[in-house]
Design a protein around this motif. Structure first.
Motif, mmCIF file in Angstrom:
data_model
loop_
_atom_site.group_PDB
_atom_site.id
_atom_site.type_symbol
_atom_site.label_atom_id
_atom_site.label_comp_id
_atom_site.label_asym_id
_atom_site.label_seq_id
_atom_site.Cartn_x
_atom_site.Cartn_y
_atom_site.Cartn_z
ATOM 1 N N ILE A 1 -3.912 26.622 20.176
ATOM 2 C CA ILE A 1 -3.005 27.766 20.262
ATOM 3 C C ILE A 1 -1.819 27.477 21.205
ATOM 4 O O ILE A 1 -0.727 28.023 21.036
ATOM 5 N N ALA A 2 -2.043 26.585 22.180
ATOM 6 C CA ALA A 2 -0.971 26.239 23.134
ATOM 7 C C ALA A 2 0.076 25.332 22.495
ATOM 8 O O ALA A 2 1.195 25.207 22.977
ATOM 9 N N CYS A 3 -0.304 24.681 21.394
ATOM 10 C CA CYS A 3 0.529 23.599 20.857
ATOM 11 C C CYS A 3 1.708 24.140 20.045
ATOM 12 O O CYS A 3 1.514 24.965 19.145
ATOM 13 N N PRO A 4 2.918 23.669 20.345
ATOM 14 C CA PRO A 4 4.088 24.142 19.591
ATOM 15 C C PRO A 4 3.997 23.876 18.086
ATOM 16 O O PRO A 4 4.677 24.540 17.307
ATOM 17 N N SER A 5 3.164 22.922 17.663
ATOM 18 C CA SER A 5 3.083 22.594 16.235
ATOM 19 C C SER A 5 2.012 23.376 15.491
ATOM 20 O O SER A 5 1.933 23.300 14.258
ATOM 21 N N PHE A 6 1.161 24.111 16.221
ATOM 22 C CA PHE A 6 0.036 24.789 15.575
ATOM 23 C C PHE A 6 0.538 25.851 14.603
ATOM 24 O O PHE A 6 1.340 26.716 14.955
ATOM 25 N N GLY A 7 0.059 25.734 13.359
ATOM 26 C CA GLY A 7 0.465 26.717 12.347
ATOM 27 C C GLY A 7 1.784 26.380 11.673
ATOM 28 O O GLY A 7 2.204 27.075 10.753
ATOM 29 N N THR A 8 2.437 25.320 12.135
ATOM 30 C CA THR A 8 3.671 24.897 11.455
ATOM 31 C C THR A 8 3.437 23.543 10.773
ATOM 32 O O THR A 8 3.255 23.487 9.560
ATOM 33 N N THR A 9 3.387 22.466 11.578
ATOM 34 C CA THR A 9 3.139 21.160 10.960
ATOM 35 C C THR A 9 1.695 20.710 11.139
ATOM 36 O O THR A 9 1.291 19.699 10.580
ATOM 37 N N CYS A 10 0.910 21.451 11.926
ATOM 38 C CA CYS A 10 -0.485 21.065 12.163
ATOM 39 C C CYS A 10 -1.363 22.300 12.051
ATOM 40 O O CYS A 10 -1.055 23.333 12.641
ATOM 41 N N GLU A 11 -2.449 22.171 11.293
ATOM 42 C CA GLU A 11 -3.329 23.335 11.078
ATOM 43 C C GLU A 11 -4.439 23.434 12.112
ATOM 44 O O GLU A 11 -5.334 24.268 11.989
ATOM 45 N N GLY A 12 -4.400 22.564 13.116
ATOM 46 C CA GLY A 12 -5.388 22.647 14.187
ATOM 47 C C GLY A 12 -6.511 21.643 14.022
ATOM 48 O O GLY A 12 -6.733 21.077 12.947
ATOM 49 N N LEU A 13 -7.200 21.454 15.122
ATOM 50 C CA LEU A 13 -8.222 20.412 15.203
ATOM 51 C C LEU A 13 -9.258 20.475 14.085
ATOM 52 O O LEU A 13 -9.563 19.469 13.438
ATOM 53 N N GLU A 14 -9.826 21.662 13.858
ATOM 54 C CA GLU A 14 -10.931 21.761 12.901
ATOM 55 C C GLU A 14 -10.474 21.340 11.503
ATOM 56 O O GLU A 14 -11.132 20.558 10.827
ATOM 57 N N VAL A 15 -9.355 21.882 11.075
ATOM 58 C CA VAL A 15 -8.867 21.573 9.726
ATOM 59 C C VAL A 15 -8.449 20.098 9.621
ATOM 60 O O VAL A 15 -8.739 19.422 8.635
ATOM 61 N N GLU A 16 -7.788 19.603 10.644
ATOM 62 C CA GLU A 16 -7.180 18.279 10.545
ATOM 63 C C GLU A 16 -8.146 17.132 10.859
ATOM 64 O O GLU A 16 -8.025 16.054 10.289
ATOM 65 N N TRP A 17 -9.055 17.360 11.780
ATOM 66 C CA TRP A 17 -9.864 16.233 12.268
ATOM 67 C C TRP A 17 -11.355 16.343 11.977
ATOM 68 O O TRP A 17 -12.048 15.345 11.997
ATOM 69 N N TRP A 18 -11.845 17.556 11.799
ATOM 70 C CA TRP A 18 -13.298 17.680 11.670
ATOM 71 C C TRP A 18 -13.814 16.935 10.452
ATOM 72 O O TRP A 18 -13.209 16.966 9.371
ATOM 73 N N THR A 19 -14.990 16.322 10.626
ATOM 74 C CA THR A 19 -15.658 15.626 9.524
ATOM 75 C C THR A 19 -16.575 16.627 8.812
ATOM 76 O O THR A 19 -16.866 17.708 9.345
ATOM 77 N N ASP A 20 -17.057 16.248 7.635
ATOM 78 C CA ASP A 20 -17.998 17.111 6.902
ATOM 79 C C ASP A 20 -19.211 17.432 7.773
ATOM 80 O O ASP A 20 -19.716 18.549 7.775
ATOM 81 N N LEU A 21 -19.663 16.422 8.517
ATOM 82 C CA LEU A 21 -20.833 16.608 9.380
ATOM 83 C C LEU A 21 -20.561 17.682 10.439
ATOM 84 O O LEU A 21 -21.422 18.526 10.717
ATOM 85 N N GLU A 22 -19.389 17.679 11.008
ATOM 86 C CA GLU A 22 -19.062 18.690 12.030
ATOM 87 C C GLU A 22 -19.038 20.093 11.433
ATOM 88 O O GLU A 22 -19.493 21.045 12.048
ATOM 89 N N TRP A 23 -18.514 20.213 10.223
ATOM 90 C CA TRP A 23 -18.508 21.528 9.555
ATOM 91 C C TRP A 23 -19.933 21.979 9.260
ATOM 92 O O TRP A 23 -20.290 23.126 9.475
ATOM 93 N N GLU B 1 -24.688 25.429 10.413
ATOM 94 C CA GLU B 1 -26.093 25.513 10.813
ATOM 95 C C GLU B 1 -26.251 26.333 12.090
ATOM 96 O O GLU B 1 -27.145 27.172 12.200
ATOM 97 N N ARG B 2 -25.361 26.078 13.032
ATOM 98 C CA ARG B 2 -25.418 26.829 14.301
ATOM 99 C C ARG B 2 -25.228 28.310 14.044
ATOM 100 O O ARG B 2 -25.904 29.150 14.599
#
Ligand SMILES: [Fe+2]
Ligand SMILES: [Fe+2]
Length: 220
Positions: free
Chosen positions: A188-210, A215-216
């Motif tokens: 949320i602090a990042c100037p690019s969030f929601g413009t050129t970057c959709e955030g950590l979960e969308v951009e970097w998370w692996t299937d295993l992390e999802w 499960e949690r």
């Protein structure tokens, strides 16, 4: 990781000198402050924040994340933060001729203030995004690929001199606190969030992390 510790320590200095830059610009607009210090601020932000700090992030950390930890170089946090470095260098280009200028015209006064506010707020929020997301998440992802250390490099003579200049400016112009900048932890602090970057979960998370997240959720 030593590289990340070094980068965090550099952030501590850069974020304070940003407050000094704002204090300097406020002083200049009030007919005070030494115009010759404009070139010293430029030297600090160009040589220390740009050539040294941003360069190490791009050439060492971001490159390792892409080449050794399988993170995308063409979307998400890596190009977003790299583009922010470029944009901020462009704002410095604009400040270059103004910081040491007499600021006699209303146009110059308005422009120097706008640029200093934009540059400082952009870089503060960039630092928050790196400290709270890029560094911890990047380190963890490198660890998964057994990368526990990355080469840092000592500053060149000009970069070390720029650091000393920053410390002197900090003493000369006590940092101004900007109550209006929206700082904080997370994407949320990042100037690019929601413009050129959709955030950590969308951009970097692996299937295993999802999967782990779902499960949690179900256990709750
Ligand atoms: Fe950065
Ligand atoms: Fe940084």
């Amino acid at each position: 990781m030593q590289l990340i510790e070094d980068l965090r320590a550099e952030h501590d200095l850069i974020e304070q000198v940003l407050g000094s830059l704002r204090a300097f610009v406020a002083a200049r607009l009030g007919g005070q402050g030494d115009p010759a210090d404009g070139a010293r601020f430029m030297a600090f932000f160009r040589r220390f924040a740009g050539d040294f700090h941003h360069d190490k992030e791009e050439q060492v950390l971001f490159r390792a994340l892409a080449e050794r930890a399988e993170l995308p170089p063409d979307r998400g946090p890596i190009p977003a933060l790299t583009d922010q470095h470029r944009r901020m260098a462009g704002l410095l280009d604009g400040l270059e001729g103004l910081l040491g200028a007499p600021l006699s015209s209303a146009e110059d006064r308005k422009r120097v203030e706008e640029l200093a506010v934009d540059y400082s707020r952009s870089l503060w929020r960039h630092i928050d995004a790196e400290n709270s997301v890029m560094f911890p998440e990047g380190e963890e992802r490198l660890r998964r690929f057994h990368v526990r250390d990355l080469p840092s490099r000592p500053p060149t003579e000009a970069e070390a001199a720029a650091r000393e200049t920053g410390l002197a400016l900090l003493a000369a112009y006590p940092p101004l606190h900007d109550a209006e900048v929206h700082r904080g932890d997370g994407c949320i602090a990042c100037p690019s969030f929601g413009t050129t970057c959709e955030g950590l979960e969308v951009e970097w998370w692996t299937d295993l992390e999802w999967e782990e997240m779902w499960e949690r959720r179900q256990d709750e």
